[in-house]
Design a protein around this motif. Structure first.
Motif, short mmCIF file in Angstrom:
data_model
loop_
_atom_site.label_atom_id
_atom_site.label_comp_id
_atom_site.label_asym_id
_atom_site.label_seq_id
_atom_site.Cartn_x
_atom_site.Cartn_y
_atom_site.Cartn_z
N ASN A 38 62.25 -36.87 76.72
CA ASN A 38 61.84 -35.48 76.43
C ASN A 38 60.34 -35.41 76.30
O ASN A 38 59.73 -36.27 75.66
N PHE A 39 59.76 -34.39 76.92
CA PHE A 39 58.34 -34.07 76.65
C PHE A 39 58.35 -32.76 75.89
O PHE A 39 58.51 -31.71 76.50
N GLY A 40 58.18 -32.82 74.58
CA GLY A 40 58.28 -31.59 73.82
C GLY A 40 59.64 -30.98 74.07
O GLY A 40 60.67 -31.61 73.83
N GLY A 41 59.68 -29.77 74.60
CA GLY A 41 60.96 -29.11 74.84
C GLY A 41 61.58 -29.47 76.18
O GLY A 41 62.72 -29.16 76.46
N LEU A 42 60.78 -30.12 77.04
CA LEU A 42 61.24 -30.38 78.40
C LEU A 42 61.95 -31.72 78.50
O LEU A 42 61.42 -32.74 78.08
N THR A 43 63.15 -31.71 79.06
CA THR A 43 63.84 -32.98 79.29
C THR A 43 63.57 -33.40 80.73
O THR A 43 64.14 -32.87 81.66
N GLY A 101 59.17 -32.55 90.85
CA GLY A 101 59.41 -32.22 89.45
C GLY A 101 60.78 -32.65 88.97
O GLY A 101 61.19 -32.32 87.86
N ALA A 102 61.51 -33.42 89.80
CA ALA A 102 62.86 -33.83 89.41
C ALA A 102 62.83 -34.88 88.31
O ALA A 102 63.83 -35.09 87.63
N GLY A 103 61.72 -35.56 88.17
CA GLY A 103 61.63 -36.60 87.13
C GLY A 103 61.59 -38.01 87.70
O GLY A 103 61.74 -38.98 86.96
N PHE A 123 51.42 -46.37 92.37
CA PHE A 123 51.32 -45.07 91.70
C PHE A 123 51.27 -43.95 92.72
O PHE A 123 50.63 -44.08 93.76
N GLN A 124 51.91 -42.85 92.35
CA GLN A 124 51.91 -41.70 93.24
C GLN A 124 50.47 -41.21 93.47
O GLN A 124 50.07 -40.94 94.61
N ASN A 125 49.71 -41.09 92.38
CA ASN A 125 48.28 -40.79 92.54
C ASN A 125 47.57 -42.12 92.46
O ASN A 125 47.36 -42.63 91.38
N GLU A 141 46.89 -39.43 78.88
CA GLU A 141 46.75 -39.28 80.33
C GLU A 141 48.13 -39.23 80.98
O GLU A 141 49.01 -40.00 80.64
N LYS A 142 48.29 -38.29 81.91
CA LYS A 142 49.56 -38.18 82.62
C LYS A 142 49.52 -39.12 83.82
O LYS A 142 48.57 -39.15 84.58
N VAL A 143 50.55 -39.93 83.97
CA VAL A 143 50.59 -40.88 85.08
C VAL A 143 51.44 -40.32 86.20
O VAL A 143 52.56 -39.92 85.97
N1 LIG Z 1 53.22 -36.95 80.36
C1 LIG Z 1 53.92 -35.80 80.54
N2 LIG Z 1 53.85 -34.83 79.60
C2 LIG Z 1 54.56 -33.68 79.77
N3 LIG Z 1 55.32 -33.40 80.83
C3 LIG Z 1 55.41 -34.32 81.80
C4 LIG Z 1 54.70 -35.56 81.71
N4 LIG Z 1 54.98 -36.29 82.82
C5 LIG Z 1 55.82 -35.53 83.56
N5 LIG Z 1 56.08 -34.34 82.97
C6 LIG Z 1 56.96 -33.28 83.47
O1 LIG Z 1 58.20 -33.87 83.78
C7 LIG Z 1 58.75 -33.29 84.94
C8 LIG Z 1 59.05 -34.35 85.97
O2 LIG Z 1 57.85 -34.78 86.56
P1 LIG Z 1 57.77 -36.02 87.54
O3 LIG Z 1 58.49 -37.15 86.96
O4 LIG Z 1 56.34 -36.25 87.88
O5 LIG Z 1 58.53 -35.46 88.80
P2 LIG Z 1 58.61 -36.04 90.27
O6 LIG Z 1 57.93 -37.35 90.32
O7 LIG Z 1 60.08 -36.12 90.53
O8 LIG Z 1 57.97 -35.03 91.15
C9 LIG Z 1 57.74 -32.26 85.43
O9 LIG Z 1 58.16 -30.99 84.98
C10 LIG Z 1 56.46 -32.69 84.76
O10 LIG Z 1 55.62 -31.59 84.53
#
Ligand SMILES: Nc1ncnc2c1ncn2[C@@H]1O[C@H](COP(=O)(O)OP(=O)(O)O)[C@@H](O)[C@H]1O
Ligand SMILES: [Mg+2]
Lengths: 319, 259, 292
Positions: free
Chosen positions: B13-18, B40-42, B89-91, C290-292
């Protein structure tokens, strides 16, 4: 292997030649005691800047506490040789200073090195101030008034050799497994971590080596100048070392040499300007930063490898 | 065929987002598996969890080490890497200001030793070790046809080459599992075809397990022996390429978005 | 008990000076990520301006305070324009060294032009001590506290309610986005320097009144302490800077009154390190991962 030997011999020749040149210039009287003092000061500043550059420029950790570790070395030497003024004790005191500085660096580094950027800078600055204040309040160190008449064992040849030794240690560390790990930490902690590099360990290693070299510089300073006081090791001293590093180029050991030398000469030349001296110094500093933001050398190094193979694009390894 | 990595009920979970919700999956020895799903699938988050970059909210990750099962939850990333997991890494996150060779040498750090005295005083042993690992690094770079770029700074490489260097760097850690996060992103079809062949070759020659995130369906269908489909953090489907191609839920998730 | 209150008053007075200074550090850091090392010297300029205008132009307190704020604001804007603006895209450590250069320049320039000696600040307001239930409070202390609090409220209003304040917040969050929506970055940064420097100018005049002595190097130590205060509060956060300032002021006075005055700075740094270890971005700072 053969090639490495060639470059190493070049560096050795350079070091020996420098020594004899200095010796000759003193013999014929070109270098008087004023100039000798300047050269030794430059040497001590080189030791300090090279060590700090390892921490800031190569491991990427912004430390502002270098003077604290210098103080440790300076006081270890002063206390020991004031009691027992022999050359043996002097050399022993350098080692003792280095060991205490390493312990201090571990105590400071283990908690603070998890901080980032400016937060690390401000925390290490605080830690160095704490070291200074402790020294300031100790009996053994003679408190705020400092120590006088410290026996002089750190003559210019000793300082010269210490400059060579500390630089060789730092440069060879940079160009080895540990140094490359430290560079990776500087470049990208998350990537380094994911490549199996213990980020914290290598940060700490660089920090500790930096502190150890600072202690050596402190020992040299104490026994060459023969008087020290806690105020010699305050925030302004840490900043003065930082200025050398940035002016020379963050991540260039050659740059630290060049900047320490230029600043040493400018400082000596401006002696006669009295109060105006620091104003000029400040202006020069601002102007160099504005017109050469990456420092005099950038991240470039003097390299025999490159001198011999001008086509090689590599920014050169000193070894 | 034994399980190398096992994931159970993994949640982040990131805050409210799973971002990852109740994922169960496993990777076997010596197989090439794909992880697909819309943006954005995770998927990247799942990679981050598996490689220890972020810590799971709950669930378990277990790795079969040489002497028994090792729980990876909460383990530091570098320790996980040293167990035999490498990633890209993706980026792209290369060591930009360092040379290609240094990038690879750094990834080998855990696989050789140099003691402080040897390196600082340049004892013969130091030069021997350096020559050996340098040779190893060059051999790896040769596979990806980068042996002529040793002294280039990573940041100066063309984009596609940077992505390939990331793979070499991952391989240099001597992994048992290699996680590739969109390795073909931004490549032209020719480069992508080239890369497909390389990934296959590397997986086969090194006997490693590869988990691949990729959007290029032809690449995925050609390479993977199994596919996991992730959508909104949950596993939508799992199966062979054929099964996935004919899976209603997957078709709906993918086509439904466009329709 | 009375000594506790006594120290509280003393600590708050000192703390309000730190707070005023810390505001400048935090605003500048928030907007261009620069530790403005010369900020403490702006405060010195403010004190000297007060000294000269009161002594030679016979300004009264209010006039000296306001004019010092205006002059320091101008000095801040000029320094930013000449020394920092050319380095806005340079490595941050370069800008930091430039700021140190500016600091040296101001300190030594003042010493060179006007002499390095300490001088007595004119008693433009006669000190009167009140005895409140055994606690001694001077009118100067009340004046410092009231002025500092007024200025902080005013600053908060400017940042929260005005267009320029909104622009400042926008630039500190994302300068590129701010520029896209039509915010003039240069003007906003100048304005930030003006605001921060005017606070420092006010603090300079107030400290002159309080301690009654000024010299060209007077900005060094309080400058560093105020920066520590800003970091403790969470650098970039305006309420954090005020809180940090008061905390540091109180801490210093407390350690001093317990008889450890030799260790008062050490205590400040120790608290700084401990706070950073618990809250790596200070009390009100956000620790962005940092977001990876
Ligand atoms: N460090 C983080 N903090 C908050 N939200 C995140 C973080 N990393 C990813 N997210 C959120 O989690 C979801 C999945 O992202 P991600 O794993 O990058 O998707 P994908 O790689 O499948 O495109 C997205 O909605 C993204 O914004
Ligand atoms: Mg992704």
């Amino acid at each position: 292997m053969k090639a490495n030997l060639k470059y190493n011999i070049c560096w050795l020749i350079l070091m020996v030649a420098g020594f004899y040149l200095m010796n000759a210039l003193i013999l014929v009287g070109v270098i008087d005691s004023f100039l000798e003092n300047m050269v030794v000061t430059i040497g001590i500043n080189i030791i300090l800047a090279v060590g700090l550059n390892l921490v800031i420029g190569f491991a990427g950790q912004f430390s502002l506490g270098h003077a604290g570790f210098m103080a440790v070395g300076a006081y270890a030497t002063s206390i020991m040789i004031s009691k027992t003024p022999t050359a043996g004790v002097f050399y022993l005191s350098i080692i003792v200073g280095v060991i205490i500085a390493i312990i201090a660096a571990l105590i400071v580094g283990i908690p603070t090195l998890r901080l980032r950027g400016d937060y690390l800078a401000i925390a290490t600055m605080g830690a160095a101030e704490i070291i200074r204040i402790i020294i300031n309040n100790m009996k053994m160190t003679n408190g705020p008034s400092g120590m006088f008449n410290i026996p002089q064992f750190a003559t210019w040849p000793v300082v010269y050799i210490m400059v060579c030794v500390t630089t060789i240690i730092v440069v060879n560390f940079i160009h080895s497994r540990g140094g490359r790990a430290a560079l990776a930490v500087r470049e990208d902690e998350i990537a380094a971590d994911s490549m199996g590099i213990n980020v914290f360990k290598w940060k700490l290693a660089a920090f500790v080596i930096g502190a150890a070299t600072a202690a050596v510089a402190g020992s040299m300073q104490a026994s060459y100048v023969q008087t020290i006081a806690p105020n010699n090791f305050n925030i302004m001293e840490s900043i003065a070392i930082l200025i050398i590093v940035v002016l020379g180029g963050v991540g260039s050991i050659t740059g630290s040499f060049v900047a320490a030398t230029i600043l040493g000469i400018v400082d000596a030349a401006l002696q006669s300007f009295g109060a105006l001296r620091m104003v000029i110094y400040a202006l020069v500093l601002i102007l160099i930063m504005i017109f050469k933001p990456s420092g005099i050398m950038g991240a470039k190094e003097l390299s025999f490898k490159r001198l011999f193979n001008p086509k090689s694009r590599k920014a050169g390894a000193k070894s | 065929m034994t399980t190398l990595l096992n994931v159970e009920d993994l949640i982040k979970n990131f805050g409210g987002l799973t971002a990852v919700s109740d994922v169960n999956m496993h990777l076997n020895d010596d197989e090439l598996v794909a992880l697909i799903g819309p943006n954005g699938a995770g998927k990247t988050t799942l990679f981050n969890l598996l490689t220890g970059v972020i810590v799971p909210s709950s669930g378990s990750i277990t790795f079969r080490g040489s002497d028994g099962l090792i729980p990876l939850n909460g383990m530091k990333a570098y320790k996980i890497a040293n167990l035999g997991m490498a990633r890209t890494f993706q980026n792209i996150r290369l060591f930009k200001e360092l040379t290609v060779l240094d990038n690879v040498l750094i990834a080998m750090t855990a696989n050789y030793r140099e003691n402080f005295v040897q390196s600082v005083f340049r004892l013969p042993k130091f030069y021997k070790t350096e020559a050996r690992i340098r040779q190893e690094a060059i051999e790896l770079l040769k596979i990806f046809d980068m042996q002529d770029d040793l002294d280039q700074l990573a940041k100066n490489l063309p984009y596609g080459t940077q992505r390939r260097l990331e793979i070499v760097r991952g391989l240099a850690t001597k992994p048992k599992i290699l996680f590739l996060d969109e390795p073909a992103a931004g490549m032209n079809p020719e480069e992508t075809a080239d890369l497909t062949r390389l990934i296959q070759q590397v997986q086969h020659d090194f006997h490693i397990t590869v988990l691949l995130i990729e959007h290029d369906m032809s690449l995925v269908m050609n390479l993977a022996s199994r596919i996991y489909v992730l959508d909104h953090g949950s596993l939508l489907a799992e199966g062979t390429p054929k099964e996935i191609q004919n899976n209603d839920a997957v078709i709906k998730a993918y086509l439904g978005e466009e329709a | 008990m009375t000594t506790v209150f006594q120290q509280l008053i003393n600590g708050l007075s000192l703390g309000s000076i730190y707070a005023l200074l810390a505001l400048g550090y935090t605003m500048v850091y928030g907007i261009i990520k620069l530790i403005n090392f010369a900020h403490g010297d702006i405060y010195m300029l403010g004190a000297f301006w007060g000294y000269y205008t009161i002594n030679f132009w016979h300004f009264n307190f209010i006039f000296a305070l306001l004019s010092a704020m205006v002059v320091c604001a101008a000095a801040g804007v000029v320094i930013e324009y000449f020394a920092y603006r050319p380095l806005r895209h340079a490595p941050r450590i370069t800008a930091l060294i430039t700021a140190i250069g500016v600091s040296y320049f101001l300190e030594n320039g003042m010493s060179y032009l006007y002499g390095a000696d300490t001088r007595n600040f004119p008693q433009v307001i006669k000190q009167v001590n009140y005895d409140l239930w055994g606690v001694r409070v001077s009118n100067i202390q009340i004046l410092i506290l009231v002025t500092a609090c007024l200025l902080m409220v005013l600053l908060q209003l400017i940042i929260k309610k005005t267009k320029m304040g909104r622009a400042m917040r926008a630039v500190s969050v994302d300068p590129d986005a701010a520029e896209l929506v039509g915010i003039n970055i240069n003007r906003t940064i100048s304005f930030t320097f003006a605001l921060g420097s005017s606070m420092a100018g006010a603090a300079g005049v107030l400290i002159g009144l309080y301690y009654n002595s000024i010299d060209p190097l007077m900005g060094m130590t309080p400058g560093i302490k105020a920066f520590v205060a800003a970091v403790v509060g969470g650098i970039g956060s305006v309420p954090g800077a005020s809180l940090g300032g008061f905390l540091i002021g109180l801490l210093e006075t407390a350690v001093q009154s317990l008889g450890f005055s030799a260790y008062k700075d050490a205590a400040v740094y120790l608290v700084l390190i401990i706070i950073l270890l618990v809250l790596p971005a200070g009390i009100f700072g956000k620790n962005v991962k940092e977001k990876v």
